[in-house]
Design a protein around this motif. Structure first.
Motif, PDB file in Angstrom:
ATOM      1  N   ASN A   3       0.838  -1.185   0.000  1.00  0.00           N
ATOM      2  CA  ASN A   3       0.000   0.000   0.000  1.00  0.00           C
ATOM      3  C   ASN A   3       0.876   1.238   0.000  1.00  0.00           C
ATOM      4  O   ASN A   3       2.067   1.190   0.285  1.00  0.00           O
ATOM      5  N   TRP A 100      -4.344 -10.404  -0.808  1.00  0.00           N
ATOM      6  CA  TRP A 100      -5.213  -9.322  -1.258  1.00  0.00           C
ATOM      7  C   TRP A 100      -5.323  -9.315  -2.768  1.00  0.00           C
ATOM      8  O   TRP A 100      -4.339  -9.531  -3.477  1.00  0.00           O
ATOM      9  N   LYS A 101      -6.527  -9.087  -3.266  1.00  0.00           N
ATOM     10  CA  LYS A 101      -6.770  -8.981  -4.697  1.00  0.00           C
ATOM     11  C   LYS A 101      -7.596  -7.722  -4.954  1.00  0.00           C
ATOM     12  O   LYS A 101      -8.440  -7.347  -4.130  1.00  0.00           O
ATOM     13  N   PRO A 102      -7.379  -7.044  -6.073  1.00  0.00           N
ATOM     14  CA  PRO A 102      -8.146  -5.822  -6.355  1.00  0.00           C
ATOM     15  C   PRO A 102      -9.638  -6.132  -6.423  1.00  0.00           C
ATOM     16  O   PRO A 102     -10.061  -7.042  -7.134  1.00  0.00           O
ATOM     17  N   GLU A 105     -14.548  -2.796  -9.535  1.00  0.00           N
ATOM     18  CA  GLU A 105     -14.898  -1.384  -9.446  1.00  0.00           C
ATOM     19  C   GLU A 105     -16.404  -1.238  -9.230  1.00  0.00           C
ATOM     20  O   GLU A 105     -17.193  -1.928  -9.879  1.00  0.00           O
ATOM     21  N   GLU A 287      -1.598   2.703  -9.585  1.00  0.00           N
ATOM     22  CA  GLU A 287      -2.378   1.988  -8.575  1.00  0.00           C
ATOM     23  C   GLU A 287      -3.496   1.172  -9.246  1.00  0.00           C
ATOM     24  O   GLU A 287      -4.015   1.555 -10.281  1.00  0.00           O
ATOM     25  N   VAL A 288      -3.847   0.051  -8.626  1.00  0.00           N
ATOM     26  CA  VAL A 288      -4.958  -0.764  -9.132  1.00  0.00           C
ATOM     27  C   VAL A 288      -6.206  -0.604  -8.281  1.00  0.00           C
ATOM     28  O   VAL A 288      -7.286  -1.065  -8.667  1.00  0.00           O
ATOM     29  N   ALA A 289      -6.084   0.027  -7.119  1.00  0.00           N
ATOM     30  CA  ALA A 289      -7.247   0.257  -6.245  1.00  0.00           C
ATOM     31  C   ALA A 289      -6.858   1.282  -5.184  1.00  0.00           C
ATOM     32  O   ALA A 289      -5.676   1.512  -4.916  1.00  0.00           O
ATOM     33  N   GLU A 291      -8.138   2.878  -1.157  1.00  0.00           N
ATOM     34  CA  GLU A 291      -8.947   2.766   0.044  1.00  0.00           C
ATOM     35  C   GLU A 291      -8.854   4.101   0.779  1.00  0.00           C
ATOM     36  O   GLU A 291      -7.828   4.779   0.718  1.00  0.00           O
ATOM     37  N   ARG A 308      -3.254   1.087  -3.611  1.00  0.00           N
ATOM     38  CA  ARG A 308      -2.845  -0.311  -3.688  1.00  0.00           C
ATOM     39  C   ARG A 308      -2.173  -0.573  -5.032  1.00  0.00           C
ATOM     40  O   ARG A 308      -2.705  -0.231  -6.083  1.00  0.00           O
ATOM     41  N   ASN A 310      -0.321  -3.269  -7.895  1.00  0.00           N
ATOM     42  CA  ASN A 310      -0.641  -4.574  -8.473  1.00  0.00           C
ATOM     43  C   ASN A 310       0.009  -5.679  -7.633  1.00  0.00           C
ATOM     44  O   ASN A 310       1.235  -5.736  -7.522  1.00  0.00           O
TER      45      ASN A 310
END
Length: 615
Positions: A3, A100-102, A105, A287-289, A291, A308, A310
Motif C-alpha cells: 500500500n 489481497w486482490k483488487p 470497481e 495503482e490498481v485500487a 482505500e 494499492r 498490483n
C-alpha cells in the motif's frame, strides 16, 4: 500486499503551506514544468471545465473507495518524499485465500468515468490542439479498457506543434497496453527524439530503478558509455525473449507518459503533483485500487487515502552482478518473485513469471561448448496446446543474440508435461542463457536466466565435464563392475533420458560425464564418486566429530579402469562414461555428488553437482 499512504506529518505541513493546489494552480504548475504554451484566452474556460470534470471524478473515486482500518503510525518499509510504502510478504502467493486482490470497481465509479469521457470528448473536439485534454481522454479510455479507441484518438492527434511528441507518446502508451510492444517501442523512440531535451533526459534515465549499489556505476560512467549501460540494463530487464519487443522498456516509457498526463490533474491523494508521485509511478506503476482510511473528527485536510499496487508485480531488473560479469551469475540467483526491489512490473501476458527448474551440463566438442539442458515448468494445471518454449543465448560482453547461424542445434525433444530437453553447440566463451516457457492461453510463464561460461581446454591438462543426471535405464539396476557402462555409448545416445531438473523423483539415478585431454597412452584411470548430504550446520559437524552423533550417511564407489587400446579415444576425442547409483541410504533433502579422477603423474580432475533427494 503493498500500500501507499501519506505520512501524517507531511500532510499537516502540506496543508499549512498550502501545498494542495487549486485546479488553476495545478494547470499553471504543469505549464511551467513542461515548458508548454498556455491555452489561449478563448479556450481557458473549456480547459477549466475539463479540470473541474476530472477533479469531480477523482473525488467520486475516493468517496466510493472501500474503508481501510490501518493507521498512519505503522512502520514504513520505504519512504519516498511524502509517501510511506509497505511491502507485503514475499511468501504470499496469488492463490492464497488470504492474499489481497483488487476488488471489482463499483458501478458509481464506472458511471462517473463514462461521464468524464463524454465531457472530455466534447471539450477535446472544441480545442483539439490542447495536449492536456488529449492526455486525459487517452488515460480515461484506457482505464475503461478501451485501448483501441485510445490508439485511434492518439493517431489523429491534433496537439499543438510544440507538443507533437506527446501524440507519439500517447500512441506508444496505447500500443503497449494492447500488447503490441515492437510498435510501441518505435512510437516512443519517435516521441523521445522530438521532446525537449530535459524531458528526454528524465525519461531515458534509470535513477529511480537502480539499486543503491549500482547508482555509482552509472553516475561515474563516462558520458559516451551511458547509452551502452542503459541498453545493457534494458536487454537484461526484458522479462521474456519469447515475446517480441521489450515490454519492460515500453512499460517504463508508458509510466512516464502517465506521469505527464497526471501532472496538473487532480489525484486521489489531493496533493500537488511532485517528484515523489512521479517516482512512485515510474518505479511501481499505476495503482490498481484505492482505500480511504478513518480520519479524526478534527481532521482539516483531505481524506487519508491508501493506494494499492498490483499484487502480481515483481522486480524484473537484473541483479547488480549482471553488470559486472553476466556469464558468472549462477543458476537460481536471478529471482523473479521478490517484492522488495526498487522497481516492479507485471506483464499482461503472464502476470507472474515463476522460476523454471533447469539442469544444465557443459561438454566440449573440439573448441566449442556443447550445452545440454533439461527443464521443468512445475504447475498444478496442465499446459495448454498453445504453450511455447525457447532457449536463448546472448554474448556476455555485448549481449548480442547468438543466432542459429552461430550455433548448431542438436537433437531436441518436445515438451512433455511441463519439461523438455535440448542440446546446443556454440563457440566456447561467456554467455547469458535464458530458458523460457510461456502458456499464453492460461497467462502463465516460467523462466531460468543465468550465466554460462567455458574457457578453451588447456593443452596437456585432463578435465572432466559437468555431471549430467539421467533417468535410470534397465541396465543400470546395479553399478557396472568397472563403474562404466559397457559398449561404446556416447553422450548423444542418452539425451532423451536427461532429467528436467536436479530434484530427483526417485532414489535411483544414472550419472554421465565425459573426460577430455586424454592422449591415448594412459594405461589406467582411477575414479572416485561420493554422494553426501549437503547443508549440515557447524554444531552438527562438531557433534559428529566428537562422536555425539552418528556419522553422515554417504554413498561412495571407487574403481579403476585399465584402458584397452581398442577403446582409448583418439587424441582430441572425449571419453564418455555413465554409472547407475542407488541413493536410498541418504536422507531426504539436498545432497552433493562429487566425482574425482586421478591419472598417474597428473593432477586430479573433479566435477560435482548439487541435487535434491525425495522423501
Amino acid at each position: 500486499m503493498t500500500n501507499r499512504r501519506l505520512l501524517f506529518g507531511d500532510i499537516l505541513v502540506s496543508l499549512l503551506l498550502g501545498a494542495v493546489p487549486r485546479p488553476a494552480d495545478a494547470l499553471q504548475g504543469a505549464i511551467e514544468a513542461e515548458g508548454l504554451t498556455a491555452p489561449a484566452a478563448d479556450s481557458t474556460e473549456l480547459r477549466n471545465r475539463a479540470l473541474t470534470a476530472q477533479s469531480v471524478f477523482e473525488r467520486a473515486r475516493v468517496s466510493h473507495a472501500p474503508m481501510g482500518w490501518r493507521t498512519f503510525t505503522g512502520p514504513c518499509d520505504d519512504t519516498i518524499g511524502r509517501f510511506c510504502l509497505t511491502f507485503g510478504n514475499d511468501a504470499v502467493e496469488e492463490d492464497d485465500p488470504d492474499a489481497w486482490k483488487p476488488p471489482p470497481e463499483v458501478p458509481e465509479v464506472t458511471e462517473a468515468r463514462l461521464g468524464l469521457i463524454e465531457t472530455l470528448a466534447e471539450i477535446g473536439e472544441a480545442i483539439p490542439g490542447d495536449g492536456w485534454v488529449l492526455g486525459q481522454r487517452v488515460a480515461c479510455l484506457g482505464e475503461a479498457g478501451r485501448w483501441d479507441e485510445s490508439l485511434a484518438l492518439a493517431r489523429r492527434c491534433g496537439a499543438a506543434p510544440a507538443e507533437a511528441w506527446l501524440c507519439r507518446a500517447l500512441e506508444g502508451l496505447s500500443l503497449h497496453r494492447l500488447g503490441r510492444f515492437e510498435e510501441a517501442e518505435a512510437a516512443f523512440d519517435s516521441a523521445i527524439s522530438g521532446m525537449p531535451e530535459a524531458v528526454a533526459v528524465a525519461w531515458r534515465g534509470l535513477d529511480f530503478l537502480l539499486p543503491e549499489e549500482l547508482r555509482p556505476l552509472f553516475a561515474e560512467a563516462p558520458p559516451d558509455s551511458i547509452g551502452t549501460l542503459r541498453k545493457r540494463a534494458w536487454v537484461l530487464a526484458d522479462p521474456l525473449y519469447l515475446v517480441p519487443g521489450n515490454d519492460r522498456l515500453t512499460e517504463h516509457f508508458s509510466r512516464w507518459t502517465l506521469a505527464r498526463i497526471r501532472s496538473g490533474a487532480r489525484n486521489p491523494y489531493s496533493m500537488r503533483w511532485d517528484e515523489d508521485l512521479a517516482e512512485l509511478l515510474v518505479r511501481y506503476g499505476p495503482e490498481v485500487a484505492f482505500e480511504h482510511e478513518w480520519a479524526p473528527a478534527l481532521n482539516l485536510g483531505p481524506t487519508p487515502v491508501v493506494g494499492r499496487m498490483n499484487p502480481s508485480s515483481r522486480g524484473v531488473f537484473p541483479p547488480p552482478e549482471a553488470f559486472r560479469s553476466v556469464a558468472s551469475i549462477p543458476p537460481g540467483n536471478w529471482r523473479t518473485d521478490s517484492r522488495r526491489t526498487p522497481e516492479r512490473y507485471s506483464p499482461a501476458y503472464a502476470p507472474r513469471i515463476a522460476a523454471l527448474e533447469v539442469q544444465q551440463a557443459r561438454f566440449r566438442r573440439g573448441e566449442d561448448l556443447l550445452l545440454v539442458l533439461g527443464w521443468s515448468a512445475k504447475s498444478d494445471q496442465a499446459l495448454t496446446s498453445a504453450t511455447e518454449w525457447g532457449v536463448f543465448l546472448r554474448a556476455a560482453h555485448d549481449l548480442t543474440p547468438v543466432t542459429p547461424s552461430d550455433w548448431e542445434r542438436m537433437p531436441d525433444h518436445a515438451m512433455r508435461g511441463g519439461g523438455g530437453v535440448a542440446a546446443f553447440r556454440t563457440p566456447a566463451g561467456g554467455y547469458l542463457l535464458s530458458v523460457e516457457v510461456l502458456d499464453p492461453e492460461a497467462e502463465r510463464a516460467w523462466r531460468a536466466r543465468h550465466g554460462v561460461e567455458q574457457s578453451a581446454l588447456t593443452r596437456g591438462v585432463v578435465e572432466l565435464s559437468d555431471l549430467l543426471l539421467l533417468s535410470p535405464g534397465q541396465e543400470s539396476a546395479g553399478i557396472p563392475p568397472t563403474g562404466a557402462a559397457e559398449g561404446h555409448e556416447v553422450l548423444e545416445d542418452v539425451l532423451s533420458r536427461v532429467l528436467p531438473e536436479s530434484a530427483l523423483a526417485e532414489r535411483r539415478v544414472d550419472v554421465a560425464w565425459e573426460v577430455y585431454g586424454l592422449v591415448g597412452s594412459e594405461e589406467r584411470l582411477r575414479f572416485h564418486l561420493v554422494a553426501a548430504p549437503e547443508g549440515s550446520t557447524f554444531l552438527e559437524r562438531a557433534a559428529r566429530f566428537l562422536r555425539l552423533l552418528e556419522p553422515e550417511a554417504t554413498v561412495e564407489i571407487s574403481w579403476e579402469e585399465r584402458m584397452d587400446p581398442a577403446t582409448v579415444p583418439a587424441p582430441g576425442d572425449p571419453l564418455f562414461r555413465r554409472v547407475g547409483l542407488d541413493l536410498s541410504a541418504l536422507p531426504s533433502g539436498p545432497a552433493r555428488l562429487t566425482l574425482s579422477m586421478e591419472l598417474p603423474g597428473r593432477s586430479p580432475a573433479t566435477s560435482e553437482i548439487l541435487l535434491e533427494l525425495p522423501r
